[in-house]
Design a protein around this motif. Structure first.
Motif, PDB file in Angstrom:
ATOM      1  N   SER A 225       2.824   2.139  33.744  1.00 38.31           N
ATOM      2  CA  SER A 225       2.005   3.338  33.681  1.00 38.31           C
ATOM      3  C   SER A 225       1.740   3.741  32.238  1.00 38.31           C
ATOM      4  O   SER A 225       0.618   4.128  31.875  1.00 38.31           O
ATOM      5  N   GLY A 226       2.771   3.666  31.396  1.00 37.79           N
ATOM      6  CA  GLY A 226       2.609   4.004  29.984  1.00 37.79           C
ATOM      7  C   GLY A 226       1.649   3.064  29.282  1.00 37.79           C
ATOM      8  O   GLY A 226       0.814   3.489  28.472  1.00 37.79           O
ATOM      9  N   LEU A 227       1.749   1.767  29.597  1.00 35.29           N
ATOM     10  CA  LEU A 227       0.839   0.791  29.018  1.00 35.29           C
ATOM     11  C   LEU A 227      -0.596   1.034  29.506  1.00 35.29           C
ATOM     12  O   LEU A 227      -1.553   0.968  28.727  1.00 35.29           O
ATOM     13  N   HIS A 228      -0.738   1.318  30.793  1.00 34.18           N
ATOM     14  CA  HIS A 228      -2.052   1.615  31.373  1.00 34.18           C
ATOM     15  C   HIS A 228      -2.662   2.837  30.681  1.00 34.18           C
ATOM     16  O   HIS A 228      -3.860   2.843  30.347  1.00 34.18           O
ATOM     17  N   SER A 229      -1.856   3.852  30.452  1.00 36.51           N
ATOM     18  CA  SER A 229      -2.339   5.050  29.752  1.00 36.51           C
ATOM     19  C   SER A 229      -2.812   4.707  28.350  1.00 36.51           C
ATOM     20  O   SER A 229      -3.851   5.185  27.887  1.00 36.51           O
ATOM     21  N   SER A 230      -2.038   3.872  27.665  1.00 39.60           N
ATOM     22  CA  SER A 230      -2.395   3.476  26.303  1.00 39.60           C
ATOM     23  C   SER A 230      -3.734   2.742  26.277  1.00 39.60           C
ATOM     24  O   SER A 230      -4.581   2.985  25.405  1.00 39.60           O
ATOM     25  N   ILE A 231      -3.943   1.839  27.232  1.00 34.75           N
ATOM     26  CA  ILE A 231      -5.214   1.121  27.321  1.00 34.75           C
ATOM     27  C   ILE A 231      -6.364   2.104  27.513  1.00 34.75           C
ATOM     28  O   ILE A 231      -7.411   2.010  26.856  1.00 34.75           O
ATOM     29  N   SER A 232      -6.177   3.079  28.392  1.00 33.13           N
ATOM     30  CA  SER A 232      -7.218   4.083  28.641  1.00 33.13           C
ATOM     31  C   SER A 232      -7.500   4.912  27.393  1.00 33.13           C
ATOM     32  O   SER A 232      -8.653   5.250  27.103  1.00 33.13           O
ATOM     33  N   VAL A 233      -6.449   5.239  26.650  1.00 29.31           N
ATOM     34  CA  VAL A 233      -6.620   6.016  25.417  1.00 29.31           C
ATOM     35  C   VAL A 233      -7.471   5.249  24.409  1.00 29.31           C
ATOM     36  O   VAL A 233      -8.369   5.803  23.771  1.00 29.31           O
ATOM     37  N   HIS A 234      -7.221   3.949  24.283  1.00 30.40           N
ATOM     38  CA  HIS A 234      -7.976   3.150  23.318  1.00 30.40           C
ATOM     39  C   HIS A 234      -9.434   2.988  23.730  1.00 30.40           C
ATOM     40  O   HIS A 234     -10.316   2.912  22.873  1.00 30.40           O
TER      41      HIS A 234
END
Length: 455
Positions: free
Chosen positions: A238-247
């Motif tokens: 979930s944290g990685l998915h959030s990071s991808i969305s942020v970028h």
């Protein structure tokens, strides 16, 4: 007339001094009000309400970690982000070895990306460091290696070195599906020329990727469960998915006709900020990966960052040491995550084995991503997470088989680049989050988390 004006001035002065005196009296009086009185309670409520207008939305200790949100933001801004931004630009961390053309093991890869920004520019043979290449390697046909962005000069020697550089071992990562020791059909990619950003990859193909990751591999890991071990994988993904969305939100194609790129805060809000758990999991994943880097400090300090450029290699080594042993970081957050608390009890080893299998399944899904650039960054960041897991859950410097823990070059490149990606995401959320929430609706408490199926 003059007398009347003088009297008027006197009255004004008297009223002014009376007002000032009243304010002073009130302030002095407040200092002597009993703590539990109604007046004190009212003042406290007013003060709390006023402060909450501009105060941080996320506060206290990051769940399952050993550091609070405010400290993370401060240390990231003052130490981590500036250092990481420099480190990843040096040749050692700039080039990543990856299999871009892989068969999906689960379904036919029919994903089609509608933008040229989905494609990856491979490095020309003379660009990546000599020490990274195979000494007797041959070059594949240039016809097969033409960059998909229309740049014929971006061809690359796809045969990679069979030997790891000095002091490093070419060993496979038990947490990931890819065989990092297999150099067949692999190529080096310049990460600086292929940034992680919006690619247009969405729809059924992207939805199937996230469904496979969450529903098939994380369904047994209840994110609200009491068992920390059963939460860990879900929170990391979930944290990685959030990071991808942020970028994607930080570097979005605002106008395809004019090729204008910029921030899209509405997307940041809709995909991340609207769901507080996604922000919390982003911070958790950042601290988890940071802990793995600090735990491997002795190993990373002694690594040979050799690319054939003595000056840049020395700078890389010095910056890595600064990152690993920064005094501010060690003082403010000496142990971001405590891995010693995990995998305890009789079920611990079996639970760890199950988690390892699930993570390997997730890493295998990366070969099903239909967008090259998404596949590149998906593979890099999953390998980075797998390397963090490998470091944190080895005991006394040994892996599960009892062998001394070894990291190969590609694992370290992935780990540090992942930490930089997460650092960038945390920074962007911290800086732009309040503005995005003011513009697109402030959430108090937040709705239940839902999966977003786009890259």
């Amino acid at each position: 007339m003059v007398k009347s004006e003088n009297e008027q001035r006197k009255r004004v002065n008297q009223r002014t001094w009376i007002s000032i005196g009243a304010v002073i009296f009130l302030l002095l009086g407040i200092g002597f009000v009993p703590r539990n009185s109604p007046v004190t309670s009212l003042i406290h409520r007013i003060k709390t309400c006023y402060c909450s207008q501009d105060g941080p939305k996320y506060h206290g200790i990051v769940e399952d970690c050993c550091c609070d949100y405010q400290t993370v933001d401060r240390i990231n801004e003052e130490v981590l982000n500036p250092l990481l931004q420099q480190i990843v630009k040096y040749p050692f961390f700039r080039y990543f070895k990856v299999k871009l053309w892989c068969d999906c093991p689960f379904w036919p890869d029919d994903g089609m990306c509608r933008l040229r920004d989905c494609s990856v520019c491979e490095c020309p043979e003379n660009e990546f460091p000599e020490t990274f290449r195979k000494s007797s390697g041959s070059v594949l046909s240039s016809d097969d290696l033409v960059c998909q962005e229309g740049k014929p000069e971006a061809t690359v020697d796809r045969t990679i070195d069979v030997k790891a550089f000095k002091g490093w071992m070419e060993v496979d990562n038990p947490w990931t599906n890819d065989d990092e020791t297999d150099n067949a059909e692999m190529t080096y990619v310049n990460l600086q020329l292929n940034p992680e950003r919006y690619t247009g990859y969405s729809g059924p193909s992207a939805r199937r990727i996230w469904d496979a990751i969450y529903l098939e591999n994380c369904q047994k890991l209840d994110p609200s469960g009491e068992c920390q071990e059963r939460r860990i994988l879900y929170k990391l993904i979930s944290g990685l998915h959030s990071s991808i969305s942020v970028h994607i939100a930080a570097e979005y194609l605002l106008d395809e006709k004019t090729n204008m790129w910029g921030q899209k805060l509405s997307l940041l809000y809709d995909r991340v900020l609207k769901y507080p758990d996604r922000v919390r999991n982003l911070y958790f994943t950042f601290l988890f990966v940071l802990r793995s880097v600090t735990k491997a400090a002795d190993y990373l300090e002694q690594a040979d960052y050799d690319t054939g450029n003595p000056v840049e290699d020395l700078n890389t080594q010095l910056l890595m040491k600064k990152l690993l042993y920064d005094h501010k970081l060690q003082t403010a957050c000496p142990k971001p995550f405590d891995e010693a608390k995990m995998w305890k009890g009789q079920s611990g080893p079996e639970l760890m084995k199950q988690t390892q299998i699930q993570f390997r399944n997730i890493s295998a899904v990366m070969d099903c991503i239909g967008c090259e650039k998404c596949r590149l960054w998906g593979k890099l960041q999953i390998l980075g997470l797998g390397t963090a897991l490998k470091i944190l859950f080895s005991e006394n410097g040994q892996d599960q088989s009892g062998q001394h823990l070894q990291l190969q070059r590609n694992e370290v490149i992935a780990l540090v680049n992942l930490l930089n990606r997460l650092s960038e995401s945390v920074k962007f959320v911290h800086e732009m989050g309040p503005s995005a929430e003011r513009m697109f609706g402030k959430i108090i408490g937040g709705p239940t988390d839902q999966i977003s199926h786009q890259f």
